[in-house]
Design a protein around this motif. Structure first.
Motif, PDB file in Angstrom:
ATOM      1  N   ASP C  11     -11.732   0.300  -6.237  1.00  0.00           N
ATOM      2  CA  ASP C  11     -12.867  -0.267  -5.508  1.00  0.00           C
ATOM      3  C   ASP C  11     -12.936  -1.741  -5.905  1.00  0.00           C
ATOM      4  N   CYS C  12     -12.719  -2.643  -4.933  1.00  0.00           N
ATOM      5  CA  CYS C  12     -12.724  -4.082  -5.264  1.00  0.00           C
ATOM      6  C   CYS C  12     -12.989  -4.908  -4.004  1.00  0.00           C
ATOM      7  N   THR C  13     -13.205  -6.196  -4.183  1.00  0.00           N
ATOM      8  CA  THR C  13     -13.305  -7.105  -3.044  1.00  0.00           C
ATOM      9  C   THR C  13     -12.022  -7.005  -2.220  1.00  0.00           C
ATOM     10  N   ASP C  14     -12.179  -7.013  -0.913  1.00  0.00           N
ATOM     11  CA  ASP C  14     -10.988  -6.893  -0.063  1.00  0.00           C
ATOM     12  C   ASP C  14     -10.157  -8.170  -0.106  1.00  0.00           C
ATOM     13  N   GLN C  15      -8.863  -8.010  -0.036  1.00  0.00           N
ATOM     14  CA  GLN C  15      -7.981  -9.167   0.182  1.00  0.00           C
ATOM     15  C   GLN C  15      -6.675  -8.656   0.788  1.00  0.00           C
ATOM     16  N   LYS C  16      -5.886  -9.543   1.293  1.00  0.00           N
ATOM     17  CA  LYS C  16      -4.631  -9.130   1.934  1.00  0.00           C
ATOM     18  C   LYS C  16      -3.667  -8.518   0.936  1.00  0.00           C
ATOM     19  N   GLY C  17      -2.956  -7.499   1.382  1.00  0.00           N
ATOM     20  CA  GLY C  17      -1.859  -6.977   0.590  1.00  0.00           C
ATOM     21  C   GLY C  17      -2.228  -5.988  -0.493  1.00  0.00           C
ATOM     22  N   LEU C  18      -3.467  -5.565  -0.545  1.00  0.00           N
ATOM     23  CA  LEU C  18      -3.882  -4.679  -1.643  1.00  0.00           C
ATOM     24  C   LEU C  18      -3.116  -3.354  -1.640  1.00  0.00           C
ATOM     25  N   VAL C  19      -3.001  -2.721  -0.452  1.00  0.00           N
ATOM     26  CA  VAL C  19      -2.308  -1.431  -0.410  1.00  0.00           C
ATOM     27  C   VAL C  19      -0.863  -1.605  -0.869  1.00  0.00           C
ATOM     28  N   HIS C  20      -0.243  -2.670  -0.411  1.00  0.00           N
ATOM     29  CA  HIS C  20       1.144  -2.932  -0.787  1.00  0.00           C
ATOM     30  C   HIS C  20       1.277  -3.130  -2.295  1.00  0.00           C
ATOM     31  N   LYS C  21       0.372  -3.897  -2.843  1.00  0.00           N
ATOM     32  CA  LYS C  21       0.448  -4.168  -4.283  1.00  0.00           C
ATOM     33  C   LYS C  21       0.190  -2.906  -5.111  1.00  0.00           C
ATOM     34  N   ILE C  22      -0.840  -2.161  -4.718  1.00  0.00           N
ATOM     35  CA  ILE C  22      -1.190  -0.949  -5.484  1.00  0.00           C
ATOM     36  C   ILE C  22      -0.058   0.072  -5.405  1.00  0.00           C
ATOM     37  N   THR C  23       0.436   0.295  -4.186  1.00  0.00           N
ATOM     38  CA  THR C  23       1.509   1.281  -4.060  1.00  0.00           C
ATOM     39  C   THR C  23       2.781   0.761  -4.742  1.00  0.00           C
ATOM     40  N   GLY C  24       2.915  -0.547  -4.826  1.00  0.00           N
ATOM     41  CA  GLY C  24       4.056  -1.121  -5.552  1.00  0.00           C
ATOM     42  C   GLY C  24       4.010  -0.729  -7.030  1.00  0.00           C
ATOM     43  N   VAL C  25       2.843  -0.813  -7.613  1.00  0.00           N
ATOM     44  CA  VAL C  25       2.693  -0.404  -9.017  1.00  0.00           C
ATOM     45  C   VAL C  25       3.062   1.067  -9.173  1.00  0.00           C
ATOM     46  N   LEU C  26       2.543   1.891  -8.281  1.00  0.00           N
ATOM     47  CA  LEU C  26       2.804   3.331  -8.389  1.00  0.00           C
ATOM     48  C   LEU C  26       4.296   3.631  -8.169  1.00  0.00           C
ATOM     49  N   TYR C  27       4.876   2.925  -7.218  1.00  0.00           N
ATOM     50  CA  TYR C  27       6.299   3.100  -6.894  1.00  0.00           C
ATOM     51  C   TYR C  27       7.149   2.752  -8.115  1.00  0.00           C
ATOM     52  N   SER C  28       6.799   1.635  -8.763  1.00  0.00           N
ATOM     53  CA  SER C  28       7.577   1.192  -9.923  1.00  0.00           C
ATOM     54  C   SER C  28       7.444   2.175 -11.085  1.00  0.00           C
ATOM     55  N   GLN C  29       6.341   2.928 -11.095  1.00  0.00           N
ATOM     56  CA  GLN C  29       6.137   3.915 -12.160  1.00  0.00           C
ATOM     57  C   GLN C  29       6.689   5.275 -11.771  1.00  0.00           C
ATOM     58  N   ASN C  30       7.272   5.313 -10.570  1.00  0.00           N
ATOM     59  CA  ASN C  30       8.038   6.494 -10.158  1.00  0.00           C
ATOM     60  C   ASN C  30       7.196   7.751  -9.927  1.00  0.00           C
ATOM     61  N   VAL C  31       5.938   7.579  -9.495  1.00  0.00           N
ATOM     62  CA  VAL C  31       5.106   8.759  -9.224  1.00  0.00           C
ATOM     63  C   VAL C  31       5.345   9.256  -7.801  1.00  0.00           C
ATOM     64  N   ASN C  32       4.909  10.488  -7.542  1.00  0.00           N
ATOM     65  CA  ASN C  32       4.970  11.055  -6.187  1.00  0.00           C
ATOM     66  C   ASN C  32       3.599  10.981  -5.538  1.00  0.00           C
ATOM     67  N   ILE C  33       3.469  10.116  -4.545  1.00  0.00           N
ATOM     68  CA  ILE C  33       2.181  10.032  -3.843  1.00  0.00           C
ATOM     69  C   ILE C  33       2.050  11.219  -2.907  1.00  0.00           C
ATOM     70  N   ILE C  34       0.957  11.965  -3.057  1.00  0.00           N
ATOM     71  CA  ILE C  34       0.718  13.132  -2.197  1.00  0.00           C
ATOM     72  C   ILE C  34      -0.142  12.712  -1.014  1.00  0.00           C
ATOM     73  N   GLY C  35      -1.133  11.881  -1.279  1.00  0.00           N
ATOM     74  CA  GLY C  35      -1.987  11.408  -0.187  1.00  0.00           C
ATOM     75  C   GLY C  35      -2.606  10.096  -0.580  1.00  0.00           C
TER      76      GLY C  35
END
Lengths: 280, 280, 280, 280
Positions: C11-35
């Protein structure tokens, strides 16, 4: 059924034997009872009965006989089953009017829409599409008293049995309402929790309500405070904008109004104090 | 109200004057009618009436007088208003039983749960928590006939007015059902579209239904085919797993069953052909 | 799924690219996103995201990486998917507590009920039937401050993640509520129109409402005014006594509370201003 | 919002990092993401994503970049947010058509009704009231093949994105349906239990159902068997005649169809196997 059909609505102080006495009158007049419903409001000790029957009747004789067996305070309504004559009042929103006009055109309303009166002319072309009269009675530059007098004058020309407020956005004075006791039906949105003041949809949005409701009611002297006919709700969620919530409000309002009118126009509603008895 | 209260249910071929005659009998016996509802099923020309009344009555006199004025085929039920005695049948699922036991404990069921019979002992400790008898009547190694005979024997010890199948997962034979005509109530899930065969929740999941329903009904000779008492639905969506849909199914089943039982235990239900007349 | 599962709420102030950045962190940590669900509250320009994932994670690393890419005002919650620890507060009414205890016993609540605290001992035996601790903290002869201090002391012994007010009929002070920000859930009845003052069911009866509702909400400083979690209604009619309406109120309250808790205990709820974002 | 708005729908085999990759493409193209929803259908291991965004875009570049990062089986739909072009097929019943025409006239449908095609001319005057073209394509004296060819020919003149069957009472052949894959929406009544054969309303009446439902679905090769878009029900009771039940059926059908179309026309629906993913 080739015989004429009627609805009898009786409302009086409760006493023993009323059903027996009333059905005795009908039996002696040789009618066919199709359905019969009785309800006693215990707090006010008041008896209500609705009887559906058919037959070649002598209405005067039935009423006279009923008066003999009923308490002096009895209110008796004996009406042929038929479509009611109505006038619809509108402002600018079309959703409720549209629902009524389509049902009317295909004989699903059990009412004759004699005319539509608007305080704006926004809905004039739409009403005309359905071949129904539209009267503009603008409130511009008039006192409420003057405006209502004009509306009343136009409405009375049609001798309507009911006035339907299909999103008519002006408050009616007690003087106006007195012309149509329990014969004006209104629809309005409603929310849990209730929001006071302007722009209730914005308040509902800001509070994040999960349901939006609509209430159809008879109009009495207190605005939005008459006996309730029907209520329902529609779910909404945080993804709804104020505009989406308004659309949901329109969707539930038109259905609630149409269903409430069906009850009224089929003579299924009695009123006691500030509440309705709905025989459905 | 200090006077005893009763419910009278009458069901007979329609003819003129029935309401008048019946209320005449009640009037002459000096009872206080609280409510009265009548319905004529036109297709079968059958008359139904439910009367709620109180008073110190002579039940034999009322029944004799009613028989004099009613058609020969009349079925008359005159019952004191009181909690019904019931036995509940279960298998392994607790949701419906839990709903009934909690309501029972707080006097919200209008019934005395005399005992629970299970074909598994899964729910024995749970039932005992509520201080209610539990009987295991296993079906293992028995023919259906033998098993039903045992269930019947245990149930009859309690002389129940109704059997409630609270997710009892065995099909009852016509021979068993004949012991409790319109006195066995079942609850089952239901889907639009309907799914035939095993694992309906998987089929519902694969088809992506948007609502899951439940139907409470009397049991007659055809499984899941008796007169319907109550139905309702609960929304689901594509994010629901098969397990989530089963949870939704449980949530709607227990509420539909509890509400259906309330109608039955308050003597508000009559049966005509394969359908119910619900006086609510 | 043998791997541990988590829910990430941001939960934060909106800005461009947030989904990309957040999923980038998760991707780099090799997790399986379910939803993954995202919502931007446009009026406050606030971004919300809920991610369901599994994997063997280094939670500290994920949080550190997320803080690097998110705005400074970000609130980040990373929680394992598991049953929540709760304490339930009650007064005398059992319907909501019963619903929770039965679901709890059969693992349908996704919560551990650590204890029940009552300001009366009415529900002590009932709670004990389910093998759950009950603490009487009477308010008799105590100031509100003293009473709340005791309740808090007992509750804190269990270190609960949430307090559930299951018809707890006392108003909580802002001081008390501050201990559990957005972690106290309440259920209350609600009516259209809203009735102010004592005895709302009597008012609803006298006005003849056609639906009775219930609202589950987080508790904040204003009584009955916190962010709404869930709302629903149940139909009633003129034949309902005040007592019948209260029963209908109980029936809808317990279901609305149970469904609202399911959302909260599955980490599906975020709060913005005075409203909820429900990711369901 | 002065910038053009779009909806991106992606559907492909699931793999790690998809959200990150897709949002990376959008981020690099400098669009403003308004909302983003993802769902993985675990049984088919299929990934679905819907993204709402605005900006001055280079659509070709976005599609090319997406194809580079997505699995080969990806289906990508990038559409401007705008009203859809539709043709409506009808037979004789007006209720669904009326609902669509009124919403259309007041811009509440998010669609342009280019024409109405009827196999009877019953609804021609009604359609014309709304200033919409009506084409009679009678099936009299024609084979199904010939009739469908004519309907197709008339429909294709308008190049519609969707065909809406608003109580079109003829079964469409797989050959016809193939022209509009997941682009034909139908509405039909539905009952619990389901009734096979002619005259389902009579069967529902005889069985005494307590709810009548409606299902809106995409049409595929099996009649009434395509992916379900929306379902809802309306309560009925023993006092409803077959005609009353049909009226209730009409009331629920038109609302379910209108709400289902809103989902489709706002690009909120994906299809997997025989079910829908509804991003609402």
């Amino acid at each position: 059924m080739s015989q004429p059909a009627y609805v009898l609505l009786i409302d009086c102080t409760d006493q023993k034997g009323l059903v027996h006495k009333i059905t005795g009158v009908l039996y002696s007049q040789n009618v066919n009872i199709i359905g019969n419903q009785e309800f006693v409001e215990r707090e006010q000790d008041r008896f209500f009965m609705r009887t559906d029957f058919s037959g070649k009747i002598n209405a005067t004789a039935i009423l006279e006989e009923l008066q003999k067996v009923l308490p002096a305070d009895a209110s008796i309504s004996l009406r042929p089953k038929r479509a009611k004559n109505i006038v619809v009042l509108v402002t600018k929103e079309q959703h409720c009017l549209g629902e009524l006009l389509v049902r009317h055109q295909f004989n699903e309303l059990n009412a004759n829409i004699l005319a539509v009166i608007g305080n704006h002319d926004t809905l004039k072309p739409f009403t005309h599409q359905f071949g129904v009269n539209f009267h503009l009675v603008s409130h511009e530059g008039k006192s409420r008293e003057e405006h209502e007098k004009e509306v009343l004058e136009v409405a009375k020309r049609y001798d309507p049995e009911y006035l339907v407020l299909a999103k008519y956005m002006r408050i009616l004075s007690p003087e106006f309402v007195r012309n149509f006791p329990n014969r004006i039906i209104n629809i309005h949105h409603s929310f849990l929790p209730a929001f006071i003041g302007a722009n209730p949809y914005r308040q509902a949005y800001e509070r994040g309500v999960k349901i939006i409701g609509a209430t159809a009611h008879f109009v009495n002297n207190d605005l939005d405070e008459g006996p309730i006919l029907m209520q329902n709700v529609i779910p909404v969620d945080h993804t709804y904008s104020v505009q989406d919530m308004m659309q949901s409000g329109r969707d539930v309002e038109k259905i609630v109004l149409a269903h409430a009118l069906k009850l009224v126009f089929n003579d299924k509603v009695a009123v006691v104090g500030n509440k309705t008895i709905v025989f459905d």
